[in-house]
Design an enzyme around this catalytic site. Structure first.
Site, mmCIF file in Angstrom:
data_model
loop_
_atom_site.group_PDB
_atom_site.id
_atom_site.type_symbol
_atom_site.label_atom_id
_atom_site.label_comp_id
_atom_site.label_asym_id
_atom_site.label_seq_id
_atom_site.Cartn_x
_atom_site.Cartn_y
_atom_site.Cartn_z
ATOM 1 N N ASN A 265 0.808 -1.220 0.000
ATOM 2 C CA ASN A 265 0.000 0.000 0.000
ATOM 3 C C ASN A 265 0.839 1.267 0.000
ATOM 4 O O ASN A 265 0.309 2.369 -0.103
ATOM 5 C CB ASN A 265 -0.987 -0.007 1.171
ATOM 6 C CG ASN A 265 -2.081 -1.041 0.928
ATOM 7 O OD1 ASN A 265 -2.232 -1.528 -0.194
ATOM 8 N ND2 ASN A 265 -2.816 -1.383 1.966
ATOM 9 N N ASP B 23 -16.965 -3.865 -4.285
ATOM 10 C CA ASP B 23 -15.764 -4.456 -3.720
ATOM 11 C C ASP B 23 -16.192 -5.443 -2.642
ATOM 12 O O ASP B 23 -17.256 -5.293 -2.048
ATOM 13 C CB ASP B 23 -14.940 -3.313 -3.105
ATOM 14 C CG ASP B 23 -13.565 -3.745 -2.690
ATOM 15 O OD1 ASP B 23 -13.448 -4.340 -1.619
ATOM 16 O OD2 ASP B 23 -12.617 -3.471 -3.446
HETATM 17 N N1 EPU Z 1 -14.392 6.498 2.210
HETATM 18 C C1 EPU Z 1 -15.462 7.281 1.869
HETATM 19 N N2 EPU Z 1 -15.282 8.213 0.869
HETATM 20 C C2 EPU Z 1 -14.098 8.382 0.240
HETATM 21 C C3 EPU Z 1 -12.989 7.566 0.598
HETATM 22 C C4 EPU Z 1 -13.172 6.626 1.606
HETATM 23 O O1 EPU Z 1 -16.557 7.158 2.415
HETATM 24 O O2 EPU Z 1 -13.999 9.250 -0.644
HETATM 25 C C5 EPU Z 1 -14.562 5.497 3.293
HETATM 26 C C6 EPU Z 1 -14.388 4.073 2.800
HETATM 27 O O3 EPU Z 1 -15.572 3.576 2.223
HETATM 28 C C7 EPU Z 1 -13.992 3.356 4.064
HETATM 29 C C8 EPU Z 1 -13.174 4.411 4.807
HETATM 30 O O4 EPU Z 1 -13.533 5.658 4.237
HETATM 31 O O5 EPU Z 1 -15.137 3.038 4.793
HETATM 32 C C9 EPU Z 1 -11.674 4.214 4.735
HETATM 33 O O6 EPU Z 1 -11.249 4.132 3.410
HETATM 34 P P1 EPU Z 1 -9.813 4.622 2.944
HETATM 35 O O7 EPU Z 1 -9.996 5.625 1.874
HETATM 36 O O8 EPU Z 1 -8.999 4.995 4.138
HETATM 37 O O9 EPU Z 1 -9.203 3.283 2.350
HETATM 38 P P2 EPU Z 1 -8.528 3.060 0.923
HETATM 39 O O10 EPU Z 1 -7.583 4.148 0.616
HETATM 40 O O11 EPU Z 1 -9.584 2.737 -0.062
HETATM 41 C C10 EPU Z 1 -6.496 1.766 1.916
HETATM 42 C C11 EPU Z 1 -5.828 0.436 1.703
HETATM 43 C C12 EPU Z 1 -6.701 -0.669 2.270
HETATM 44 C C13 EPU Z 1 -6.886 -0.407 3.759
HETATM 45 C C14 EPU Z 1 -7.509 0.989 3.949
HETATM 46 C C15 EPU Z 1 -7.677 1.373 5.407
HETATM 47 C C16 EPU Z 1 -4.597 0.747 -0.328
HETATM 48 C C17 EPU Z 1 -4.407 0.378 -1.755
HETATM 49 N N3 EPU Z 1 -5.637 0.209 0.270
HETATM 50 O O12 EPU Z 1 -7.724 1.727 1.216
HETATM 51 O O13 EPU Z 1 -5.956 -1.878 2.113
HETATM 52 O O14 EPU Z 1 -7.757 -1.376 4.292
HETATM 53 O O15 EPU Z 1 -6.679 1.973 3.323
HETATM 54 O O16 EPU Z 1 -6.469 1.301 6.074
HETATM 55 O O17 EPU Z 1 -3.812 1.477 0.235
HETATM 56 C C18 EPU Z 1 -5.607 -4.151 1.615
HETATM 57 O O18 EPU Z 1 -4.422 -3.885 1.479
HETATM 58 O O19 EPU Z 1 -6.041 -5.337 1.633
HETATM 59 C C19 EPU Z 1 -6.572 -3.051 1.744
HETATM 60 C C20 EPU Z 1 -7.883 -3.203 1.572
#
Ligand code: EPU
Length: 443
Positions: free
Chosen positions: A26, A128
Site C-alpha cells: 500500500n 468491492d
Molecule cells: N471512504 C469514503 N469516501 C471516500 C474515501 C473513503 O466514504 O472518498 C470510506 C471508505 O468507504 C472506508 C473508509 O472511508 O469506509 C476508509 O477508506 P480509505 O480511503 O482509508 O481506504 P482506501 O484508501 O480505499 C487503503 C488500503 C486498504 C486499507 C484501507 C484502510 C490501499 C491500496 N488500500 O484503502 O488496504 O484497508 O486503506 O487502512 O492502500 C488491503 O491492502 O487489503 C486493503 C484493503
C-alpha cells in the site's frame, strides 16, 4: 489464471524460523503513482513480488511510461525487487476499466495526473468485497483545489486546464486514498494547501518522504494536518519503500496462533503497537530488535500456550488496522475465552466470518460487532477467499484446524503476499498450491 488455483493447508504444525517482509504494497503502489509527478526516471526499491505491482506497472506503461519491474526473487519471496519508471514529458491521462476493476488502488493516479496534465479520466471502480468504498472525499478534495469533476460513461473525468490552486481541505474521515490523491495534486498546485483530518498511516508518511525528495514542501507528515506548499516542478528520485506492516502483522498473529516462534526481519514494531500489544495480552512474548550496522532489525514473536481471547476495535492508524481483522478473528476462534471484535472502517469485512464458521468457529455478528467464543481446534473444510486479507486469515485458520483446509481464489492472496505458501513452508508448516477442480468446473 484468476480463480483456478487454491491453497491446500494441512492442519497442525507451528511456525518456527525467520521471515523477511518487503516494502509495503500500500506504499509501493502510491509511490509508483507519485513517480508520474516528475519527468524522467524514478526508482522504487524493496518492491514485493505481488500481482498488484504488476497491474500498476501495466497501468503506467499504458500512460506512456517506460517501466522495468524487477521482481527477481533469487533471495526468496522476502527479498524485495525494484521498479524503474521513466515518465515522459507529457504522460497519457486515461486509466482503463480493465485495469481499475482488477485493482481499485489504480484510482491513486487521479491526483498526480490531474496535477501534471490538467485533465484525467480514470475508470470508476465498481463494488468491492470489503465494502462499498465511495470516492466522494477524493472528488470534493480535488474540487476544492479548483478541478471540475464529472462521471461520464463509467469514467471519473477531472479537469483543471489552468492548473490547480492550493486550498483548505477538511476530510470527513481520515481516508488513506483521499489524503494521497489530494496530497499528490497539491504538490504541483499554486500556493498552499492544508489537509485537515488527514490519514496518518506510515504509508502516507512514506509518500511524503518520497515527494520531499522530489522537491515538494510538506509539513506535518504523520500528523492529522498536512500543509503543502505547491511548486512548479518536481524531479525524479530513488526511494526505498517502508516495510509492509500488514504482512509483518500477519506473521505475528500466525506465530501466536500456532504457538510458534518467528523472527520477522524488517518488521517495524512501532507501526504495529496496538496489534502487538494485543498479542502480549494474549500471552505471547514480543521482542524488538533495533536495526544495527548492516542489519535491518525486526521483531520476534514467541508463544508457548493457548492464546487468551482479546477484544479489538479497528480504527484508522494508529488504531488497530482493519487489514488485520481476519487475523484477530482467526486467533480468537481458537483462543481461551470470548472476545468482541468491532469493525469501524469497511462494512463488509465480516464476510470472512461465514467462511470461518465453515471451519467450525463459534462466531456471531451483529452490525459491525462480532462475538467470538474460542474453541480448542477448528475443523478443516473447503473455504473461499473474498479478499487479500481474508485469504491470509483463512490459511492461518487452516493451520489450527484438524485435517485439510482448502482456500480457493488463491489470486486474492497473491495480490498482497509475496510467495505466501513458500514462506509458510520455510517456517515449517505444510501449505501448498494446487489446481482448484471446482474452479475448472465453473470455468
Ligand atoms: N471512504 C469514503 N469516501 C471516500 C474515501 C473513503 O466514504 O472518498 C470510506 C471508505 O468507504 C472506508 C473508509 O472511508 O469506509 C476508509 O477508506 P480509505 O480511503 O482509508 O481506504 P482506501 O484508501 O480505499 C487503503 C488500503 C486498504 C486499507 C484501507 C484502510 C490501499 C491500496 N488500500 O484503502 O488496504 O484497508 O486503506 O487502512 O492502500 C488491503 O491492502 O487489503 C486493503 C484493503
Amino acid at each position: 489464471m484468476p480463480g483456478v488455483e487454491r491453497f491446500r493447508v494441512e492442519g497442525g504444525g507451528r511456525l518456527q524460523g525467520e521471515v523477511r517482509v518487503t516494502g509495503a504494497k500500500n506504499s509501493v503502489l502510491k509511490l509508483m503513482a507519485a513517480a508520474l509527478l516528475a519527468e524522467g526516471e524514478s526508482t522504487i526499491v524493496d518492491v514485493p513480488a505481488i500481482l498488484d505491482t504488476e497491474i500498476m506497472a501495466e497501468l503506467l506503461r499504458r500512460l506512456g511510461c517506460g517501466v522495468e519491474l524487477d521482481q527477481a526473487t533469487d533471495g526468496g519471496p522476502g527479498a524485495g525487487g525494484s521498479v524503474r519508471i521513466d515518465v515522459p514529458a507529457v504522460p497519457g491521462h486515461e486509466a482503463d476499466y480493465d485495469l481499475v476493476r482488477r485493482m481499485r488502488a489504480s484510482i491513486c493516479v487521479l491526483g498526480p495526473l490531474l496535477a501534471r496534465c490538467g485533465q484525467v479520466s480514470v475508470a470508476r471502480p465498481g463494488g468491492d468485497n470489503i465494502g462499498s468504498r465511495p470516492l466522494d472525499m477524493h472528488i470534493s478534495g480535488l474540487e476544492r483545489l479548483g478541478a471540475t469533476i464529472e462521471t461520464e460513461h463509467g469514467f471519473i473525468v477531472a479537469k483543471a486546464p489552468r492548473g490547480l490552486t492550493g486550498a483548505q481541505v477538511w476530510l470527513d474521515f481520515p481516508s488513506v486514498g483521499a489524503t494521497e490523491n489530494i496530497l499528490m495534486a497539491a504538490v504541483l498546485a499554486k500556493g498552499t494547501t492544508v489537509i485537515d483530518n488527514a490519514a496518518r498511516e506510515p504509508e502516507i508518511v512514506d509518500l511524503c518522504f518520497m515527494l520531499e525528495q522530489m522537491g515538494a514542501k510538506i509539513g506535518g507528515a504523520g500528523t492529522s494536518t498536512l500543509e503543502i506548499q505547491g511548486t512548479d516542478r518536481l524531479t525524479p528520485t530513488r526511494h526505498v519503500s517502508v516495510p509492509d506492516r500488514i504482512v509483518a502483522g500477519t506473521w505475528a498473529y500466525a506465530a501466536t496462533m500456532t504457538r510458534g516462534d518467528v523472527f520477522v526481519r524488517n518488521g517495524r514494531a512501532e507501526h504495529l503497537e496496538i496489534a502487538l500489544d494485543k498479542l502480549v495480552r494474549s500471552g505471547a512474548t514480543v521482542e524488538r530488535v533495533a536495526p544495527g550496522e548492516g542489519d535491518e532489525g525486526g521483531f520476534r514473536v514467541r508463544m508457548d500456550e493457548r492464546p487468551k481471547a482479546v477484544d479489538v476495535v479497528t480504527l484508522p492508524f494508529p488504531g488497530f488496522a482493519t487489514d488485520l481483522l481476519p487475523m484477530v478473528l482467526a486467533l480468537n476462534s481458537v483462543a481461551d475465552g470470548a472476545a468482541m471484535v468491532t469493525e469501524n472502517v469497511f462494512e463488509a469485512r465480516f464476510m470472512f466470518v461465514d467462511e470461518l464458521a465453515r471451519l467450525g468457529a463459534d462466531v456471531r455478528t451483529d452490525g459491525h460487532h462480532c462475538v467470538v467464543r474460542g474453541k480448542e481446534r477448528l475443523s478443516g473444510a473447503p473455504v473461499r477467499a473474498h479478499d487479500i486479507r481474508a485469504g491470509a486469515g483463512l490459511i492461518m485458520a487452516g493451520l489450527v484446524s484438524d485435517g485439510v483446509t482448502t482456500v480457493s481464489d488463491a489470486y486474492h492472496v497473491d495480490r498482497g503476499y509475496p510467495g505466501f505458501a513458500e514462506q509458510l513452508r520455510s517456517l515449517g508448516v505444510d501449505v501448498t498450491r494446487e489446481t482448484d477442480p471446482d474452479a475448472l468446473l465453473e470455468g
